[in-house]
Design a protein around this motif. Structure first.
Motif, PDB file in Angstrom:
ATOM      1  N   SER A  84      11.076 -32.525  42.002  1.00 36.40           N
ATOM      2  CA  SER A  84      10.298 -32.042  43.149  1.00 36.40           C
ATOM      3  C   SER A  84       9.124 -31.227  42.646  1.00 36.40           C
ATOM      4  O   SER A  84       9.074 -30.854  41.474  1.00 36.40           O
ATOM      5  N   ALA A  85       8.254 -30.868  43.559  1.00 39.54           N
ATOM      6  CA  ALA A  85       7.217 -29.876  43.258  1.00 39.54           C
ATOM      7  C   ALA A  85       7.909 -28.531  43.022  1.00 39.54           C
ATOM      8  O   ALA A  85       9.031 -28.313  43.493  1.00 39.54           O
ATOM      9  N   THR A 115       4.671 -27.457  48.002  1.00 39.42           N
ATOM     10  CA  THR A 115       4.256 -28.414  49.031  1.00 39.42           C
ATOM     11  C   THR A 115       3.806 -27.671  50.299  1.00 39.42           C
ATOM     12  O   THR A 115       2.813 -28.047  50.934  1.00 39.42           O
ATOM     13  N   TYR A 121       9.171 -37.866  45.791  1.00 38.55           N
ATOM     14  CA  TYR A 121       8.362 -37.684  46.999  1.00 38.55           C
ATOM     15  C   TYR A 121       7.108 -38.532  47.080  1.00 38.55           C
ATOM     16  O   TYR A 121       6.697 -38.935  48.152  1.00 38.55           O
ATOM     17  N   ARG A 165       8.747 -35.067  54.209  1.00 39.70           N
ATOM     18  CA  ARG A 165       9.189 -33.816  53.601  1.00 39.70           C
ATOM     19  C   ARG A 165      10.642 -33.920  53.133  1.00 39.70           C
ATOM     20  O   ARG A 165      11.475 -34.550  53.776  1.00 39.70           O
ATOM     21  N   GLY A 166      10.906 -33.301  52.015  1.00 38.83           N
ATOM     22  CA  GLY A 166      12.243 -33.395  51.423  1.00 38.83           C
ATOM     23  C   GLY A 166      12.453 -34.737  50.735  1.00 38.83           C
ATOM     24  O   GLY A 166      13.570 -35.107  50.383  1.00 38.83           O
ATOM     25  N   SER A 184      12.027 -36.044  47.841  1.00 42.58           N
ATOM     26  CA  SER A 184      12.456 -36.264  46.452  1.00 42.58           C
ATOM     27  C   SER A 184      13.892 -36.770  46.374  1.00 42.58           C
ATOM     28  O   SER A 184      14.228 -37.534  45.471  1.00 42.58           O
TER      29      SER A 184
HETATM   30  N1  ASP Z   1       8.101 -31.345  47.580  1.00 38.78           N
HETATM   31  C1  ASP Z   1       8.437 -32.110  48.742  1.00 38.78           C
HETATM   32  C2  ASP Z   1       8.740 -31.187  49.918  1.00 38.78           C
HETATM   33  O1  ASP Z   1       8.731 -29.980  49.777  1.00 38.78           O
HETATM   34  C3  ASP Z   1       9.533 -33.064  48.525  1.00 38.78           C
HETATM   35  C4  ASP Z   1      10.828 -32.462  48.031  1.00 38.78           C
HETATM   36  O2  ASP Z   1      10.856 -31.375  47.475  1.00 38.78           O
HETATM   37  O3  ASP Z   1      11.858 -33.108  48.197  1.00 38.78           O
HETATM   38  O4  ASP Z   1       8.974 -31.664  51.001  1.00 38.78           O
END
Ligand code: ASP
Ligand code: MG
Length: 482
Positions: free
Chosen positions: A37-38, A43, A190, A204-205, A207
């Motif tokens: 992920s970041a 993000t 992502y 979002r989410g 990853s």
């Molecule tokens: N960085 C992206 C987010 O915050 C994806 C992730 O972390 O899963 O949504």
């Protein structure tokens, strides 16, 4: 092979990244593919700066960008190392280009979904670059793989849908040769791209979704989701500190739990892996020895009656009484059409011949909905309610479970406003006053999860833990606890 996905807090700084490297090393014989992920919070910052630029606040956007620049440069492992130098140049170039894009967005005063994806994807491009360089500096033979060249999606920007045939084909072409050469592929989660190479993101989410897609494509033996909690818990530990880690949980159970408030991960993103029966382990990078929680398509029977208790405060109950002139069918249809028109998602529903009760999040402004429903019948709306939901598929076909749930509540003098048990018999949900939640959860947890001897002596305040939960006043009125 296995997939190891590291979430934002597991790559948030040099220390976290070094820990991740050690964890990967401990699994090296299983041929891991790493998905990252970041860095934590990035993000959100990217989205904030994109919006600031679009609404003419370029100065603010650039200020946030300077913060991100500092953080990412600080996270680069040992800048004296030569490979770190290359990574540093890439990071700087990426951030410079982001600055140009933000200026462009500000000049045009417009932020399209396509540009949004370009901006949001920066977080993972940076983290994957930084993580692979650090892994290499720490002695792992890491190979950075560009996710945009492997995960192919449609052009639904900010929520793109993977095109699985293309994606599988590309992943199978790209990754196995690296694994065969004993390298550790490191890939951004992502982010993806259309077939024409236009960058997209998976929502979002996303990853976790990337990890599931990679695992499914390569028939992984296991997918590990590394995060900063012990896994899924039998209840929210802030509500009840005696909550226990769940060892194994079924995918459908995990989905119910996520829906009713457990926020560790979004099970829908795991579907590609679940369909292939690949076990998914949620693990804690701050305590790598802990066994975490394993999510499986079909979990073995649970030792306890239920797998977990979830609570969702901040609910509103809307009751609509039918004037009978529509007939039961027409009435229900009209009610749900109103909900749909106003974009209100119902959580729990219970109906009778003469009325229907629906729970909604209190966060919704629902005056227009209520005005609409008023045309159908007599409407009442009450705030300050909570849904409590007990989840476990082993209750299917067992007699007396609901009785003991409601007995436990009755013994604690807790009034139940609404009850719902789906035909799948995987959960029993009910609505109570928000202020009764800590007591209800405590009593139910003791009844269903704790053998007699292990129960803590009751204390009045312990149950309130870190959650701000209103306390019942004299006449049942809610009083905020400071
Ligand atoms: N960085 C992206 C987010 O915050 C994806 C992730 O972390 O899963 O949504
Ligand atoms: Mg996440």
């Amino acid at each position: 092979m296995i997939v190891m996905k590291f979430g934002g807090t597991s790559v948030e700084d040099t220390r976290a990244i070094a820990t991740a490297a050690e964890i990967v090393l401990s699994r090296i014989e299983e041929r891991p593919v790493v998905v990252v992920s970041a860095m934590a919070g990035v993000t959100d910052s990217l989205l904030a700066m994109a919006r600031a630029a679009a609404s003419g606040r370029l100065g603010e956007a650039l200020r946030v960008l300077r913060g991100l620049r500092r953080r990412h440069l600080a996270a680069l492992y040992s800048p004296a190392d030569e490979s770190a130098d290359v990574a540093r140049q890439h990071v700087v170039a990426r951030l410079d280009s982001l600055q140009d894009i933000l200026r462009g967005v500000a000049a045009l005063g417009e932020l399209t979904p396509r540009t949004t994806d370009h901006i949001l994807g920066t977080g993972e491009l940076l983290s994957s670059r930084i993580v692979s360089a650090a892994f290499a500096a720490l002695g792992l033979d890491a190979a950075l793989v560009d996710a945009r060249e492997c995960i192919v999606t449609d052009a639904t920007h900010t929520n793109a849908v993977p095109l699985f045939d293309w994606t599988t084909e590309r992943l199978r072409r790209r990754l196995p040769p690296l694994l065969a050469g004993r390298q550790v592929p490191v890939m951004a989660g992502y982010i993806a791209a259309t077939i024409d190479g236009v960058p997209t993101t998976l929502g979002r989410g996303g990853s976790d979704f990337s990890a599931a897609i990679v695992g499914a494509a390569l028939n992984a033996k296991r997918i590990e989701i590394w995060t900063d909690v012990e896994g899924m818990m039998t209840t929210d530990p802030r509500l009840y500190p005696q909550a226990q880690r769940i060892e194994v949980i079924g995918f459908d159970e995990a989905s119910e739990l996520a829906y009713f408030g457990a926020k560790v991960l979004h099970p829908a993103t795991l579907i590609p892996a679940v369909e292939k029966n690949i076990p998914i382990h949620v693990l804690n990078s701050r305590n790598p020895e802990s066994a975490g929680t394993c999510i499986r398509a079909r979990a073995p029977r649970s030792r306890t009656t239920f797998r977990a208790i979830a609570a969702k405060p901040g609910m509103k109950v809307v009751n609509i009484k039918s004037p009978r002139k529509l007939g039961a069918n027409g009435f229900l249809r009209a009610v749900f059409e109103s909900f749909e028109r106003h974009g209100c998602a119902a959580d729990l529903v219970s109906t009778s011949e003469v009325s229907v009760s629906v729970t909604l999040s209190s966060a919704h402004g629902i005056d227009p909905l209520l005005a609409d429903l008023n045309k159908l019948g007599e409407v009442e709306a009450e705030d300050g309610k909570a849904i409590v939901c007990l989840v476990g598929k082993d209750i299917r076909g067992r007699v007396g479970i609901a009785a003991s749930v409601f007995d436990t509540l009755a013994a604690a003098n807790i009034n139940v406003h609404m009850i719902s048990q789906g035909a799948s018999e995987i959960n029993i949900g009910f609505v109570i006053e928000e202020c009764d939640v800590p007591e209800a959860v405590r009593k139910l947890h003791q009844r269903f999860f704790e053998p007699e001897k292990q129960r803590p002596a009751p204390t009045l305040r312990a149950v309130r833990g870190g959650l701000r939960m209103p306390r019942c006043g004299p006449a049942g009125a809610a009083v905020e606890v400071g």
